[in-house]
Design a protein around this motif. Structure first.
Motif, PDB file in Angstrom:
ATOM      1  N   THR A  38       0.812  -1.220   0.000  1.00 30.64           N
ATOM      2  CA  THR A  38       0.000   0.000   0.000  1.00 30.64           C
ATOM      3  C   THR A  38       0.843   1.268   0.000  1.00 30.64           C
ATOM      4  O   THR A  38       0.377   2.321  -0.424  1.00 30.64           O
ATOM      5  CB  THR A  38      -0.924   0.017   1.237  1.00 30.64           C
ATOM      6  OG1 THR A  38      -0.128  -0.122   2.427  1.00 30.64           O
ATOM      7  CG2 THR A  38      -1.940  -1.106   1.155  1.00 30.64           C
ATOM      8  N   THR A  39       2.101   1.217   0.480  1.00 25.33           N
ATOM      9  CA  THR A  39       2.942   2.419   0.568  1.00 25.33           C
ATOM     10  C   THR A  39       4.180   2.331  -0.317  1.00 25.33           C
ATOM     11  O   THR A  39       5.033   3.228  -0.264  1.00 25.33           O
ATOM     12  CB  THR A  39       3.388   2.632   2.019  1.00 25.33           C
ATOM     13  OG1 THR A  39       4.198   1.523   2.437  1.00 25.33           O
ATOM     14  CG2 THR A  39       2.206   2.784   2.950  1.00 25.33           C
ATOM     15  N   ASN A  40       4.305   1.287  -1.119  1.00 22.54           N
ATOM     16  CA  ASN A  40       5.490   1.117  -1.974  1.00 22.54           C
ATOM     17  C   ASN A  40       6.780   1.152  -1.148  1.00 22.54           C
ATOM     18  O   ASN A  40       7.778   1.762  -1.519  1.00 22.54           O
ATOM     19  CB  ASN A  40       5.552   2.205  -3.048  1.00 22.54           C
ATOM     20  CG  ASN A  40       4.405   2.097  -4.016  1.00 22.54           C
ATOM     21  OD1 ASN A  40       3.978   0.998  -4.364  1.00 22.54           O
ATOM     22  ND2 ASN A  40       3.905   3.238  -4.431  1.00 22.54           N
ATOM     23  N   HIS A  41       6.740   0.494   0.005  1.00 23.58           N
ATOM     24  CA  HIS A  41       7.889   0.480   0.904  1.00 23.58           C
ATOM     25  C   HIS A  41       9.118  -0.092   0.196  1.00 23.58           C
ATOM     26  O   HIS A  41       9.046  -1.143  -0.436  1.00 23.58           O
ATOM     27  CB  HIS A  41       7.561  -0.362   2.140  1.00 23.58           C
ATOM     28  CG  HIS A  41       8.699  -0.462   3.107  1.00 23.58           C
ATOM     29  ND1 HIS A  41       9.100   0.610   3.861  1.00 23.58           N
ATOM     30  CD2 HIS A  41       9.519  -1.500   3.416  1.00 23.58           C
ATOM     31  CE1 HIS A  41      10.121   0.239   4.617  1.00 23.58           C
ATOM     32  NE2 HIS A  41      10.390  -1.048   4.370  1.00 23.58           N
ATOM     33  N   GLY A  42      10.262   0.622   0.332  1.00 24.59           N
ATOM     34  CA  GLY A  42      11.497   0.148  -0.294  1.00 24.59           C
ATOM     35  C   GLY A  42      11.656   0.576  -1.728  1.00 24.59           C
ATOM     36  O   GLY A  42      12.727   0.410  -2.295  1.00 24.59           O
ATOM     37  N   GLU A  43      10.626   1.157  -2.372  1.00 25.38           N
ATOM     38  CA  GLU A  43      10.716   1.610  -3.750  1.00 25.38           C
ATOM     39  C   GLU A  43      10.949   3.117  -3.752  1.00 25.38           C
ATOM     40  O   GLU A  43      10.028   3.896  -3.523  1.00 25.38           O
ATOM     41  CB  GLU A  43       9.437   1.260  -4.509  1.00 25.38           C
ATOM     42  CG  GLU A  43       9.181  -0.245  -4.603  1.00 25.38           C
ATOM     43  CD  GLU A  43       7.897  -0.562  -5.356  1.00 25.38           C
ATOM     44  OE1 GLU A  43       7.366   0.356  -5.994  1.00 25.38           O
ATOM     45  OE2 GLU A  43       7.430  -1.710  -5.292  1.00 25.38           O
ATOM     46  N   THR A  44      12.193   3.542  -3.984  1.00 27.91           N
ATOM     47  CA  THR A  44      12.542   4.960  -3.963  1.00 27.91           C
ATOM     48  C   THR A  44      13.047   5.397  -5.333  1.00 27.91           C
ATOM     49  O   THR A  44      13.437   4.582  -6.170  1.00 27.91           O
ATOM     50  CB  THR A  44      13.633   5.244  -2.910  1.00 27.91           C
ATOM     51  OG1 THR A  44      14.793   4.469  -3.229  1.00 27.91           O
ATOM     52  CG2 THR A  44      13.147   4.890  -1.517  1.00 27.91           C
ATOM     53  N   VAL A  45      13.017   6.716  -5.525  1.00 31.78           N
ATOM     54  CA  VAL A  45      13.467   7.316  -6.774  1.00 31.78           C
ATOM     55  C   VAL A  45      14.514   8.379  -6.427  1.00 31.78           C
ATOM     56  O   VAL A  45      14.351   9.125  -5.463  1.00 31.78           O
ATOM     57  CB  VAL A  45      12.297   7.966  -7.539  1.00 31.78           C
ATOM     58  CG1 VAL A  45      12.794   8.636  -8.818  1.00 31.78           C
ATOM     59  CG2 VAL A  45      11.235   6.923  -7.853  1.00 31.78           C
ATOM     60  N   THR A  46      15.587   8.431  -7.206  1.00 30.79           N
ATOM     61  CA  THR A  46      16.603   9.470  -7.023  1.00 30.79           C
ATOM     62  C   THR A  46      16.150  10.734  -7.751  1.00 30.79           C
ATOM     63  O   THR A  46      15.863  10.707  -8.951  1.00 30.79           O
ATOM     64  CB  THR A  46      17.965   9.013  -7.571  1.00 30.79           C
ATOM     65  OG1 THR A  46      18.370   7.822  -6.895  1.00 30.79           O
ATOM     66  CG2 THR A  46      19.014  10.090  -7.369  1.00 30.79           C
ATOM     67  N   VAL A  47      16.080  11.837  -7.039  1.00 33.56           N
ATOM     68  CA  VAL A  47      15.627  13.096  -7.623  1.00 33.56           C
ATOM     69  C   VAL A  47      16.669  13.594  -8.629  1.00 33.56           C
ATOM     70  O   VAL A  47      17.839  13.770  -8.283  1.00 33.56           O
ATOM     71  CB  VAL A  47      15.404  14.161  -6.531  1.00 33.56           C
ATOM     72  CG1 VAL A  47      14.981  15.489  -7.163  1.00 33.56           C
ATOM     73  CG2 VAL A  47      14.358  13.680  -5.537  1.00 33.56           C
ATOM     74  N   PRO A  48      16.280  13.832  -9.877  1.00 35.58           N
ATOM     75  CA  PRO A  48      17.240  14.320 -10.888  1.00 35.58           C
ATOM     76  C   PRO A  48      17.510  15.815 -10.727  1.00 35.58           C
ATOM     77  O   PRO A  48      16.764  16.528 -10.043  1.00 35.58           O
ATOM     78  CB  PRO A  48      16.523  14.031 -12.211  1.00 35.58           C
ATOM     79  CG  PRO A  48      15.067  14.106 -11.859  1.00 35.58           C
ATOM     80  CD  PRO A  48      14.949  13.593 -10.456  1.00 35.58           C
ATOM     81  N   ASP A  49      18.558  16.269 -11.367  1.00 29.78           N
ATOM     82  CA  ASP A  49      18.890  17.698 -11.366  1.00 29.78           C
ATOM     83  C   ASP A  49      18.064  18.375 -12.467  1.00 29.78           C
ATOM     84  O   ASP A  49      18.230  18.110 -13.653  1.00 29.78           O
ATOM     85  CB  ASP A  49      20.386  17.891 -11.628  1.00 29.78           C
ATOM     86  CG  ASP A  49      20.816  19.349 -11.468  1.00 29.78           C
ATOM     87  OD1 ASP A  49      19.946  20.194 -11.203  1.00 29.78           O
ATOM     88  OD2 ASP A  49      22.022  19.623 -11.615  1.00 29.78           O
ATOM     89  N   LEU A  50      17.190  19.281 -12.069  1.00 33.62           N
ATOM     90  CA  LEU A  50      16.247  19.902 -13.001  1.00 33.62           C
ATOM     91  C   LEU A  50      16.655  21.303 -13.423  1.00 33.62           C
ATOM     92  O   LEU A  50      15.991  21.896 -14.272  1.00 33.62           O
ATOM     93  CB  LEU A  50      14.847  19.949 -12.365  1.00 33.62           C
ATOM     94  CG  LEU A  50      14.306  18.611 -11.842  1.00 33.62           C
ATOM     95  CD1 LEU A  50      12.955  18.821 -11.179  1.00 33.62           C
ATOM     96  CD2 LEU A  50      14.193  17.596 -12.972  1.00 33.62           C
ATOM     97  N   GLU A  51      17.716  21.832 -12.856  1.00 30.46           N
ATOM     98  CA  GLU A  51      18.134  23.197 -13.187  1.00 30.46           C
ATOM     99  C   GLU A  51      18.448  23.332 -14.676  1.00 30.46           C
ATOM    100  O   GLU A  51      19.162  22.513 -15.247  1.00 30.46           O
ATOM    101  CB  GLU A  51      19.373  23.595 -12.374  1.00 30.46           C
ATOM    102  CG  GLU A  51      19.835  25.017 -12.634  1.00 30.46           C
ATOM    103  CD  GLU A  51      21.054  25.399 -11.818  1.00 30.46           C
ATOM    104  OE1 GLU A  51      21.698  26.413 -12.146  1.00 30.46           O
ATOM    105  OE2 GLU A  51      21.353  24.688 -10.844  1.00 30.46           O
ATOM    106  N   GLY A  52      17.914  24.373 -15.292  1.00 33.04           N
ATOM    107  CA  GLY A  52      18.170  24.636 -16.703  1.00 33.04           C
ATOM    108  C   GLY A  52      17.156  24.008 -17.645  1.00 33.04           C
ATOM    109  O   GLY A  52      17.190  24.271 -18.847  1.00 33.04           O
TER     110      GLY A  52
END
Length: 288
Positions: A38-52
């Motif tokens: 229900t919470t997608n435990h253990g499934e994470t995403v690395t935040v990309p660099d969005l500048e520009g």
């Protein structure tokens, strides 16, 4: 009904064991099956660099990475990027977040904010650079003009016109500077300092509105000392004088220019003068 009948201590213990086993089973199923699903435990995403990245491209870019975004009402400004380009984000690039996390974005404004023009006149170029950066402005072209104030800002210009301190201009604007080159427009005759000692020559040069450039020896010192060291440590019977100068006394230069001088010991010149006097005396005696 016999299952729940308690007729002995043994039955009590059996019932407690069953309750304990059921409780453990429920906890295991809740934490290791239900919550992860229900919470997608253990499934994470690395935040990309969005500048520009431009706002038009960000939706598809984040959707592919199972992320969402929200544009904040605040905005910044820089001339480095186009309007509606991402300047800042939260969470920061490289952060680990859950899928479908919302990324908050700050965009580059369409119209730059206005800032007051600082007063750069009479300050140094280096100071002007620092002040412009603190105001969010950029240094443009530097034009050097003849003036005794070396590297001092004489005029400040915006879009080719003089601009007064306190005038509001767009942030990120380029400011051109007119700077003194340390030389004036006045033309002077170079004084003749040949035959003078170092102190006297420097006094005459500086007093004429010029500068003392390189002070050199006519012949290199065997110990590798410079001209000033040789003069300071000269013996009482050694007197160093100027034997050459550049520019020469026949030249005309602008005020503030440098005069290079070469020194040599006067001993040889004094000996030659004595020899000439002795020759003249002997000639007179022979004639008589």
């Amino acid at each position: 009904m016999n299952l729940f009948r308690v007729s002995s201590i043994k039955d009590v213990l059996i019932h407690l064991a069953i309750v304990l086993a059921l409780g453990i089973t429920i906890l295991v199923v809740f934490f290791y099956v239900y919550l992860p699903n229900t919470t997608n435990h253990g499934e994470t995403v690395t935040v990309p660099d969005l500048e520009g990245i431009h706002l038009d491209d960000i939706d598809e870019f984040l959707t592919k990475r199972n992320l969402r975004f929200e544009v904040l009402s605040d905005s910044g400004f820089t001339t480095e990027y186009e309007p509606f380009t991402i300047l800042n984000q939260y969470p920061l690039p490289g952060s680990k977040v859950k899928e479908n996390r919302k990324i908050f974005l700050t965009l580059n404004a369409v119209n730059p904010p206005k800032v007051k023009m600082p007063d750069l006149v009479d300050g140094s170029v280096k100071n002007a650079q620092l002040v412009l950066q603190s105001y969010g402005l950029e240094r443009g072209n530097i034009k050097y003009v003849p003036d005794l104030a070396q590297n001092a800002v004489l005029e400040q210009k915006f879009e080719g016109k003089d601009i007064e301190a306190g005038t509001f201009i767009p942030k990120g604007s380029k400011i051109d500077l007119v700077v003194g080159d340390g030389l004036g427009n006045t033309v002077l005759e170079v004084p003749d300092v040949n035959g003078m000692d170092l102190e006297e020559a420097e006094f005459i040069i500086v007093g004429s509105g010029l500068k003392v450039g390189s002070v050199l020896l006519q012949e290199a010192d065997p110990e590798g000392r410079n001209a000033r060291e040789v003069v300071e440590n000269a013996a009482p019977d050694e007197r160093y004088v100027v034997v050459r100068q550049n520019p020469g006394s026949e030249r005309k230069v602008r005020i503030g220019e440098e005069i290079d001088i070469w020194l040599n010991v006067l001993e040889e010149q004094e000996d030659s003068i004595l020899d000439e006097e002795e020759e003249e005396t002997s000639d007179i005696s022979e004639t008589e």
